[in-house]
Enzyme design. Sequence first.
Site: not given
Length: 758
Positions: A379, A417
């Site tokens: 993330d 990401e």
Amino acid sequence: MSSAAEDLPSHAGAVVLTAVPGPPVWPGDPETLGATPRTGPDGVPGTNFALWAGGAEAVELCLFTADGTETRCPLTESTHEVWHGFLPGVGPGQAYGYRVHGRWDPWTGARWNPAKLLLDPYARAVDGEFALPPTVYGHVRDWPDQAVADTVRDGRDSAPYVPKAVVVGDEDPADGGSWRQERPGTPWADSVVYELHVRGFTMRHPGIPPELRGTYAGLAHPAAVGHLRRLGVTAVELLPVQQFAHEDHLLRRGLRNYWGYNPIGYFAPHAAYCASGTRGQQVGEFRRMVRALHAAGIEVILDVVYNHTAEAGEFGPTLSLRGIDNRAYYRLADDARRYVDHTGCGNTLGTGHPRTLRLVTDSLRYWVTEMGVDGFRFDLAAALARSPRDGAPDMLAPFLAAVAQDPVLRGVKLIAEPWDVGPGGYQVGAFPPPWSEWNDRYRDAVRDFWRGAAPDLADLGYRLSGSSDLYAWGGRRPSASVNFLTAHDGFTLRDLVSYERKHNEANGEDNRDGTDDNRSWNCGVEGEAAEPEAGRAEAADAGVGALRRRQLRNLLVTLLLSTGVPMLVAGDEMGRTQGGNNNAYCQDNEVSWVDWSLAREPEWRALTDLTARLVALRRAHPVLRRAEFFSGRPTPRGVRDLAWFRPDGREMAEGDWFTPSTTMGMYLSGRDLPGRDPRGRRVRDASFLAVLHAGAEPVPFTLPGPPWASAYDVVVDTSWEYGTPSPRYRGGETVTVRERSVLLLQAVDAGRAGPKTG
């Protein structure tokens, strides 16, 4: 040793902490951080405890009984700032925490406060949930002058309100030491990723026993695994399963953090997802889940959040790292009282510090070697790739360098990401091999095409063919692009064709949260049961639902035909809706949970069948999952490995790429693929022509004849909801492509054409 309150001003609400004196502590060793059961000197069983706490003046290990009685054991041994000790007689199941003594000087980043019980960063299991009363904050939260409240130390004991770490043994007796097994080892090019939430995927599944729903055991159940096998996906990407906490602002509104992007324990499986207990049982249950998925040929990828923690900014709670060594674990601003926030969550983990970097890499290796996972999706990975010197994105940052040379981590699937919210944080295409990336440019281009937004065809062509403009450098391959149309964050696939505006009122933030850039089209009516918009009464008939389902088919076919690694989202294959909520991070309820009753409805069952069929088609044909980029050059047979066609049957010229169009043909040649089989033989496959038509009216399309093909067989026609007719068309024949549809054809070589069958 001084009490926690000894140097506090009286206005801090200080109290003197009391506890039962602890047993003698043997020296132990500093090498293995965390709590490690082992045999000590003279064969005496016990547990070694070790905590790195740079700059601390003293550390107390605190043991807890079931009734909450606390026993304090000062750790007097310190080696290179690792405080350590061996406690004989202490074993698995023991609950514990730490109190760390040191200076309180927020102006220089020092926030030690021994009144606050701290979670071991290396805890393998966590028992209990975080409540967030004022006593769990290191500062006086209700100080009259809120502007400086974070600088006033709170001396009240937080132990009754925070969960405890739990000592965990090497093996779970229920496993008999047999959880380790052969991994599926699916090559990247063959992968189809399925993003799911452990709780949300299983909570409403009628085939899973009620007591197992929402848990690791529920995901391991044959009913859950059977659906994954039916779809044919090769990997599940689990939303965060590392121990996380719920934010105070959600708890005050009666909500919870559903997604889990608020971590506090990087080694511990989230306890609330365990059906068998929370005193270490979660470790064994997680391992058994991995074993069940591996046995089905399905890899396990974890969505991990090493960019920030649940302690938030300077006004957040003191739960673990802040009270151990705030200045080492977090990136602090020039004004060290403040935190650098590249994540939008109040803090940014300081992976430039060697000890913080070790915490992250030790955690990653643990999940691979001890828990059996096959990879990670990071993330806000750009936050991990920032220079420790100036904070700018740097693809030679310590974290990326550490992973690249690590013999365990460099061999697993790594997905970035590739952005964060800080300056220069958008880094799509920049991560080095062997990293793959979530490709949001793919998402946006395909959404734009199917909503009729007159997209840049050149950009769309790059996205459908693997995004070589982003990834054809440094030895990267098409698998560097993880292609997705939806994710946990944003509309579901069904909502993408049903809503043009977000509807997040249930989140309690006045619909301000969530993106406004949805690139969606509601097919003329907003929502599932809304009245037609003014002047659009003709859109309110049953045709709207049929059009929406056709759009879903178009999107799924496009995704699973594109070069790169496709990612599906749980429930999209059966029309899951969130009612237009595009930021359901706090909706731990039917809004977010997969509605399995949809699987009984014919139209949604047909969509699931199509998804499974497309995945199987991809698995059967290497031309649809190429490991190398297309060259675009003609082969000796005179056919390009990738060619693009206009509706008149001619190859697209340079100017066609910059002329708005709603129709394009993509020819994928399987005649001379660049790869070889394990014996070194050339790989050959069928060739396919996909005609994508996003226009509102039917269009005539002339199929390219020899040398491309003598004839074509229909594989998928999305204008049909139930099944697809299977005619054979001649090369050079003009066919009618229905409005807003995909026509997927398999090429028939010269000499094999035969009569047309329909």
